[in-house]
Design a protein around this motif. Structure first.
Motif, PDB file in Angstrom:
ATOM      1  N   TYR A 102      47.098  46.609  78.157  1.00 58.16           N
ATOM      2  CA  TYR A 102      47.268  45.302  77.529  1.00 58.16           C
ATOM      3  C   TYR A 102      48.650  44.726  77.866  1.00 58.16           C
ATOM      4  CZ  TYR A 102      49.886  47.980  73.967  1.00 58.16           C
ATOM      5  OH  TYR A 102      50.789  48.806  73.331  1.00 58.16           O
ATOM      6  N   PHE A 103      48.708  43.395  77.852  1.00 59.18           N
ATOM      7  CA  PHE A 103      49.977  42.685  77.946  1.00 59.18           C
ATOM      8  C   PHE A 103      50.451  42.381  76.522  1.00 59.18           C
ATOM      9  CE2 PHE A 103      48.311  41.166  82.172  1.00 59.18           C
ATOM     10  CZ  PHE A 103      49.258  41.847  82.932  1.00 59.18           C
ATOM     11  N   TYR A 104      51.775  42.315  76.327  1.00 62.46           N
ATOM     12  CA  TYR A 104      52.271  41.986  74.998  1.00 62.46           C
ATOM     13  C   TYR A 104      53.496  41.086  75.089  1.00 62.46           C
ATOM     14  CZ  TYR A 104      56.436  44.965  75.224  1.00 62.46           C
ATOM     15  OH  TYR A 104      57.656  45.486  75.560  1.00 62.46           O
ATOM     16  N   GLY A 105      53.700  40.324  74.034  1.00 58.46           N
ATOM     17  CA  GLY A 105      54.918  39.548  73.838  1.00 58.46           C
ATOM     18  C   GLY A 105      55.440  39.855  72.449  1.00 58.46           C
ATOM     19  N   ASN A 106      56.734  40.058  72.324  1.00 60.31           N
ATOM     20  CA  ASN A 106      57.304  40.526  71.058  1.00 60.31           C
ATOM     21  C   ASN A 106      58.578  39.758  70.739  1.00 60.31           C
ATOM     22  OD1 ASN A 106      57.586  42.670  68.853  1.00 60.31           O
ATOM     23  ND2 ASN A 106      59.511  42.923  69.961  1.00 60.31           N
ATOM     24  N   GLY A 107      58.767  39.462  69.468  1.00 58.04           N
ATOM     25  CA  GLY A 107      59.990  38.802  69.018  1.00 58.04           C
ATOM     26  C   GLY A 107      60.359  39.256  67.624  1.00 58.04           C
ATOM     27  N   GLY A 126      55.967  42.813  78.117  1.00 57.08           N
ATOM     28  CA  GLY A 126      55.709  43.951  78.989  1.00 57.08           C
ATOM     29  C   GLY A 126      54.250  44.340  78.979  1.00 57.08           C
ATOM     30  N   ILE A 127      53.995  45.586  79.324  1.00 49.86           N
ATOM     31  CA  ILE A 127      52.642  46.108  79.424  1.00 49.86           C
ATOM     32  C   ILE A 127      52.524  47.358  78.574  1.00 49.86           C
ATOM     33  CG2 ILE A 127      53.113  47.567  81.437  1.00 49.86           C
ATOM     34  CD1 ILE A 127      50.317  46.744  82.480  1.00 49.86           C
ATOM     35  N   ILE A 143      56.059  49.191  77.005  1.00 50.17           N
ATOM     36  CA  ILE A 143      57.443  49.101  77.472  1.00 50.17           C
ATOM     37  C   ILE A 143      57.618  47.798  78.245  1.00 50.17           C
ATOM     38  CG2 ILE A 143      56.965  50.319  79.640  1.00 50.17           C
ATOM     39  CD1 ILE A 143      59.750  51.604  79.381  1.00 50.17           C
ATOM     40  N   GLY A 144      58.825  47.227  78.144  1.00 47.51           N
ATOM     41  CA  GLY A 144      59.085  45.996  78.873  1.00 47.51           C
ATOM     42  C   GLY A 144      60.516  45.527  78.715  1.00 47.51           C
ATOM     43  N   PRO A 145      60.969  44.631  79.579  1.00 44.11           N
ATOM     44  CA  PRO A 145      62.327  44.084  79.496  1.00 44.11           C
ATOM     45  C   PRO A 145      62.422  43.019  78.419  1.00 44.11           C
ATOM     46  CG  PRO A 145      61.161  43.063  81.310  1.00 44.11           C
ATOM     47  CD  PRO A 145      60.220  44.090  80.737  1.00 44.11           C
ATOM     48  N   GLY A 146      63.643  42.778  77.958  1.00 46.03           N
ATOM     49  CA  GLY A 146      63.852  41.765  76.933  1.00 46.03           C
ATOM     50  C   GLY A 146      65.281  41.272  76.909  1.00 46.03           C
ATOM     51  N   PHE A 147      65.581  40.451  75.913  1.00 47.64           N
ATOM     52  CA  PHE A 147      66.914  39.873  75.752  1.00 47.64           C
ATOM     53  C   PHE A 147      67.331  40.000  74.295  1.00 47.64           C
ATOM     54  CE2 PHE A 147      69.789  36.336  74.846  1.00 47.64           C
ATOM     55  CZ  PHE A 147      70.746  36.502  75.849  1.00 47.64           C
ATOM     56  N   ARG A 148      68.590  40.402  74.071  1.00 46.15           N
ATOM     57  CA  ARG A 148      69.106  40.588  72.711  1.00 46.15           C
ATOM     58  C   ARG A 148      70.305  39.673  72.476  1.00 46.15           C
ATOM     59  NH1 ARG A 148      70.309  46.570  70.799  1.00 46.15           N
ATOM     60  NH2 ARG A 148      71.594  46.640  72.679  1.00 46.15           N
TER      61      ARG A 148
END
Length: 251
Positions: A102-107, A126-127, A143-148
């Motif tokens: 699955y694909f995901y978006g997280n905030g 990420g995936i 797991i996936g890249p992000g910004f903090r």
């Protein structure tokens, strides 16, 4: 002519009887579920206090899509004055692809009036993979890249605080393991491990929860959360823990 009319009448009667005998299809369950929780919370580690807390959680499931959102609020007074006020929100959407992927978006966003950060937010994508998927047991790994972004509260933090005293804007790598197990019809056990790794710090948040259904709409939840930091100044503890006991009402 009469024969054709008689045939049509017989067909109409048969169709009417069939429609009357056919049971109505059951209504589909709502794709949206929501819960409201209210309970007691105890903090330990670099902060020791007890307070009440409230939370709201929403889950929307439709086909291959699922979205989970929650909001938590904490407020406490000490010696008649406000000592703690914290609000946190998170949103995670998943779209199943195939073969368990699955694909995901997280905030996530934290607003803390008396904590080390006025604002602490993370967005990532990420995936993921559904490692186990049974009727009573499920494990998701992603797991996936992000910004903090972190805005330090210079009015509250001290020289021995666990945070760096400057605004943080950095790329991070986020990974989550989510385990759900239902050993009994009324009991649900869950464990969640979330790692956020960045240049300024790496955190590991581990959450354990046990939820026991009291009625169809009311449940008792006991939770334990520990947050560990890769860097802390000398003399500070590298982990904080939170224990909660809440009553949860499902709408």
């Amino acid at each position: 002519m009469a024969r054709y009319i008689l045939t049509l009448l017989l067909l109409a009667t048969t169709a009417a009887n069939a429609s009357e005998e056919t049971p109505k299809a059951p209504s589909e369950p709502s794709p949206l579920t929501s819960t409201i929780g209210l309970g007691y919370q105890a903090l330990s580690g670099n902060s020791d206090s007890q307070t009440f807390n409230g939370n709201v959680a929403l889950t929307y499931t439709k086909g291959r899509y699922q979205t989970n959102a929650d909001a938590k609020f904490i407020m406490a007074k000490k010696d008649g004055q406000e000592d703690k006020r914290k609000m946190s929100m998170s949103l995670k959407s998943k779209r199943m692809i195939r073969d368990g992927y699955y694909f995901y978006g997280n905030g996530s966003y934290i607003d803390d009036r008396y904590g080390p950060y006025y604002a602490d937010s993370i967005v990532s994508t990420g995936i993921g993979y559904r490692l186990f998927s049974y009727e009573t047991f499920q494990t998701l790994v992603d797991i996936g890249p992000g910004f903090r972004h972190q805005d330090p509260n210079l009015d509250e933090i001290k020289n021995d605080s666990i945070v760096k005293q400057e605004v943080v804007n950095e790329m991070v790598l986020q990974s989550t393991i989510d385990i759900q197990w239902k050993p009994l019809k009324t009991l649900t056990l869950s464990a969640k491990f979330n790692v956020v790794s960045g240049q300024s710090n790496t955190t590991l948040e581990s959450s354990l929860n046990a939820t026991n259904d009291i009625t169809d709409n009311i449940a008792l939840n006991i939770g334990y959360t520990q947050t560990a930091y890769s860097w802390v100044p000398e003399g500070m503890k590298n982990s904080d823990t939170t224990t909660t006991i809440s009553l949860i009402y499902t709408l």
